[in-house]
Design a protein around this motif. Structure first.
Motif, short mmCIF file in Angstrom:
data_model
loop_
_atom_site.label_atom_id
_atom_site.label_comp_id
_atom_site.label_asym_id
_atom_site.label_seq_id
_atom_site.Cartn_x
_atom_site.Cartn_y
_atom_site.Cartn_z
N HIS A 9 21.96 22.14 27.50
CA HIS A 9 23.35 21.34 27.22
C HIS A 9 23.34 20.50 28.55
CE1 HIS A 9 27.77 21.22 26.51
NE2 HIS A 9 27.64 20.32 26.85
N HIS A 11 23.80 15.71 28.90
CA HIS A 11 23.94 14.29 28.35
C HIS A 11 23.28 13.13 28.95
CE1 HIS A 11 27.54 16.26 26.13
NE2 HIS A 11 27.40 17.08 27.13
N HIS A 41 27.42 14.08 22.88
CA HIS A 41 28.48 14.10 21.98
C HIS A 41 28.33 13.27 20.85
CE1 HIS A 41 30.82 15.84 25.32
NE2 HIS A 41 30.38 14.93 26.16
N GLU A 66 26.34 17.97 20.53
CA GLU A 66 27.41 18.75 20.94
C GLU A 66 28.57 17.92 20.09
OE1 GLU A 66 28.90 18.39 25.11
OE2 GLU A 66 30.30 20.05 24.78
N ASP A 250 25.36 21.27 31.27
CA ASP A 250 26.26 20.33 30.88
C ASP A 250 26.30 19.19 32.03
OD1 ASP A 250 28.21 19.24 29.37
OD2 ASP A 250 29.89 20.50 29.56
MN MN Z 1 28.61 18.68 27.20
#
Ligand code: MN
Ligand code: AMP
Ligand code: MN
Ligand code: MN
Length: 281
Positions: A9, A11, A41, A66, A250
């Motif tokens: 996970h 970004h 996302h 996500e 994340d």
């Molecule tokens: Mn995330």
């Protein structure tokens, strides 16, 4: 075979991370990640560049995303792993939920303006690598750059959350849609950072039940959004509901969140990892 280090996970600047996909992958490799999933996302546009970089650095890339979901009064995030980014059901679905972001951003800026914060729309767009994915993190970075708030974590205490200036409620995908798109494209649906949803245990059980019935298979247990006390709590829930466990930082940007990419403790012993039956892992 050397020990694997899974980070499933993170970004890139295709959504609200700061590094371009190739730089993100380079950082992951340097931090010892051996299997990485890029989970931007609501967009899969970074996966191609990430895959090329993963090949170059000798690590494995798992195609991810996500997805933003509205479930009753809650906003949830559902991670899809091993998706086919080119699958039309998934790409059409994602395109649909990306549309509303521009209008929402304008409303957020209007609220911030009333709270005395000027030019935030233009400011947020300057922080957005992908203008179609304009979101709260870009506003947060603007507020920090303007010296209004000291860091992005503090922004999400004073602004941009329910009851505070700059929060605009939004209709994302339904839970059934998000899980359906992921499953249709051959992927595994995983509940992201469950500890962040501020729901009581009755509601959480209801969510897990519904998610399973829709075809969801996993839940994040070790994530940068959980405290170490929450790891065993969600490991127990995973076991109780027969869900596989996932692990991901994340990560969004250097120095910004709680965990750097790849720097996470192992899953608790009782967990069955989401990767337990992945062919090459
Ligand atoms: Mn995330
Ligand atoms: P959006 O998709 O525009 O609603 O933005 C959601 C993003 O804002 C999340 O993916 C995080 O990057 C960030 N965010 C939301 N809430 C928090 C929080 N409490 N702490 C840190 N970042 C947050
Ligand atoms: Mn984010
Ligand atoms: Mn999330």
């Amino acid at each position: 075979m050397p020990e694997q280090n899974f980070d499933l996970h993170c970004h890139s600047n295709v959504s609200d991370g700061m590094l371009p996909p190739a730089e993100l992958v380079a950082r992951a490799a340097a931090q010892g990640v051996t299997v990485l999933s890029l989970t931007d996302h609501d967009d899969v546009a970074g996966l191609e560049a990430a895959r090329a970089a993963a090949l170059e650095h000798g690590i494995q890339l798992v195609n991810g995303v996500e997805i933003s979901v509205t479930w009753g009064s809650h906003t949830l995030h559902i991670v899809g792993l091993n998706i086919d980014p080119a699958h039309p059901v998934l790409s059409t679905g994602l395109e649909g939920i990306r549309h509303g972001r521009g209008e929402r951003a304008a409303k957020m800026a209007a609220q911030l303006d009333k709270a005395g914060i000027k030019d935030s729309l233009q400011g947020a767009y300057q922080h957005a690598g992908n203008k179609n994915l304009i979101g709260r993190m870009h506003f947060a970075r603007y507020l920090v750059a303007q010296g209004i708030v000291k860091d992005v974590r503090t922004v999400f205490k004073k602004y941009l959350v329910k009851g505070k200036p700059g929060y605009v409620s939004h209709q994302w995908a339904s839970l059934a849609e998000a899980v359906g798109w992921i499953v249709a494209s051959g992927g595994q649906a995983v509940i992201a950072h469950p500890g962040r949803y501020q729901m009581g245990s009755g509601k959480m059980h209801e969510l897990l039940e519904e998610f399973k019935n829709l075809g969801g298979v996993g839940i994040e247990v070790v994530t940068g959004s959980h405290t170490p006390e929450q790891y065993p709590q969600y490991a127990n829930l995973a076991q109780k509901f027969g869900l596989l466990s996932s692990r991901g930082s994340d990560f969004h940007a250097p120095g910004e969140g709680y965990r750097d990419i790849g720097r996470l403790p192992a899953l608790p012993e009782l967990c069955t990892p989401i990767w337990h039956d992945w062919a090459a892992c």
